[in-house]
Scaffold this motif. Sequence first.
Motif, short mmCIF file in Angstrom:
data_model
loop_
_atom_site.label_atom_id
_atom_site.label_comp_id
_atom_site.label_asym_id
_atom_site.label_seq_id
_atom_site.Cartn_x
_atom_site.Cartn_y
_atom_site.Cartn_z
N ALA A 49 -19.70 -25.91 16.64
CA ALA A 49 -20.01 -24.32 16.74
C ALA A 49 -18.32 -23.82 16.36
O ALA A 49 -19.30 -23.64 14.21
N PHE A 50 -18.04 -23.67 16.56
CA PHE A 50 -16.37 -22.86 16.00
C PHE A 50 -15.94 -24.12 15.10
O PHE A 50 -15.50 -22.70 13.94
N LEU A 51 -16.19 -25.11 15.24
CA LEU A 51 -16.01 -26.00 13.98
C LEU A 51 -16.15 -26.48 13.14
O LEU A 51 -16.44 -26.23 11.60
N MET A 52 -17.93 -26.05 13.26
CA MET A 52 -18.93 -25.81 12.17
C MET A 52 -19.09 -24.16 11.13
O MET A 52 -18.96 -24.29 10.47
N TYR A 53 -18.03 -22.73 11.50
CA TYR A 53 -18.35 -21.54 11.58
C TYR A 53 -17.47 -21.11 12.37
O TYR A 53 -18.35 -20.24 13.49
N PRO A 54 -16.01 -21.01 11.30
CA PRO A 54 -15.57 -20.20 12.81
C PRO A 54 -15.99 -18.63 13.25
O PRO A 54 -15.65 -18.27 13.96
N ALA A 55 -16.14 -17.54 12.23
CA ALA A 55 -16.42 -16.61 11.89
C ALA A 55 -18.25 -16.66 12.87
O ALA A 55 -18.13 -15.13 13.13
N ILE A 56 -18.55 -16.82 13.58
CA ILE A 56 -19.70 -17.29 14.65
C ILE A 56 -19.61 -16.88 15.89
O ILE A 56 -19.90 -15.71 16.52
N TYR A 57 -17.75 -16.48 16.40
CA TYR A 57 -17.78 -15.54 17.78
C TYR A 57 -17.72 -14.21 17.43
O TYR A 57 -17.56 -13.98 18.32
N PRO A 58 -16.92 -14.14 16.34
CA PRO A 58 -16.25 -12.59 15.81
C PRO A 58 -17.65 -11.57 15.85
O PRO A 58 -17.79 -10.88 15.89
N LEU A 59 -18.36 -12.73 15.04
CA LEU A 59 -19.90 -12.54 14.38
C LEU A 59 -20.62 -11.69 15.07
O LEU A 59 -21.96 -11.10 15.01
N ILE A 60 -21.51 -12.49 17.13
CA ILE A 60 -22.05 -12.20 18.11
C ILE A 60 -21.12 -11.18 18.32
O ILE A 60 -22.39 -10.24 18.52
N PRO A 61 -20.29 -10.62 18.58
CA PRO A 61 -19.37 -9.34 19.42
C PRO A 61 -20.31 -8.52 18.44
O PRO A 61 -20.46 -7.07 18.99
N VAL A 89 -14.83 -11.04 8.75
CA VAL A 89 -14.51 -11.42 6.95
C VAL A 89 -13.35 -12.37 7.39
O VAL A 89 -13.67 -13.28 6.13
N SER A 90 -12.86 -11.95 7.44
CA SER A 90 -11.12 -13.00 7.36
C SER A 90 -11.57 -14.32 7.96
O SER A 90 -10.80 -15.16 7.17
N LEU A 91 -12.48 -14.59 8.60
CA LEU A 91 -12.77 -15.91 9.22
C LEU A 91 -13.31 -17.07 8.18
O LEU A 91 -13.26 -17.45 7.74
N ILE A 92 -14.45 -15.56 8.10
CA ILE A 92 -15.68 -16.12 6.98
C ILE A 92 -14.87 -16.67 5.38
O ILE A 92 -14.43 -17.90 5.29
N ILE A 93 -13.73 -15.86 5.04
CA ILE A 93 -13.12 -15.50 3.65
C ILE A 93 -12.03 -17.10 3.99
O ILE A 93 -12.14 -18.51 3.37
N THR A 94 -11.25 -17.31 5.05
CA THR A 94 -10.55 -18.54 5.68
C THR A 94 -11.05 -19.51 5.19
O THR A 94 -10.82 -20.66 5.03
N ASN A 95 -12.19 -19.65 6.51
CA ASN A 95 -12.96 -20.86 6.23
C ASN A 95 -13.34 -21.29 4.77
O ASN A 95 -13.91 -22.23 4.74
N PHE A 96 -13.91 -19.79 4.56
CA PHE A 96 -14.71 -20.40 2.55
C PHE A 96 -13.38 -21.28 2.06
O PHE A 96 -13.96 -22.37 0.76
N ILE A 97 -12.05 -20.76 1.97
CA ILE A 97 -11.15 -21.47 1.64
C ILE A 97 -10.68 -22.69 1.80
O ILE A 97 -10.53 -24.14 0.84
#
Length: 100
Positions: A49-61, A89-97
């Motif tokens: 799940a982390f490898l698929m979408y790293p922002a999942i873990y801060p998004l849940i809390p 948002v930082s993780l989302i942008i980093t993952n997107f790039i």
Amino acid sequence: MKIHLISLLFSLDDFMLPCLNKKFLGIDCPGCGLQRAMALLLHGEFKEAFLMYPAIYPLIPLLGFVLYNNFYPVKHAGKVIITLTVITVSLIITNFIAKF
């Protein structure tokens, strides 16, 4: 009934929405992978799940805290929400790039 609900939760793959951005433009959007990461979390596959979408873990809390704060206001909620939002948002942008 109880078993049927559990099996429904674990067969979310049948109900996932396609990414229209990827379908029409051919590139991933910043949210691509979120649904699959949630399904992986429900299956107990935390690393995947982390490898698929790293922002999942801060998004849940973040979502959990916002919901909690709506019912039980917290004194410094704004600072907590901003911090979790910046991390997410930082993780989302980093993952997107990184996908390019």
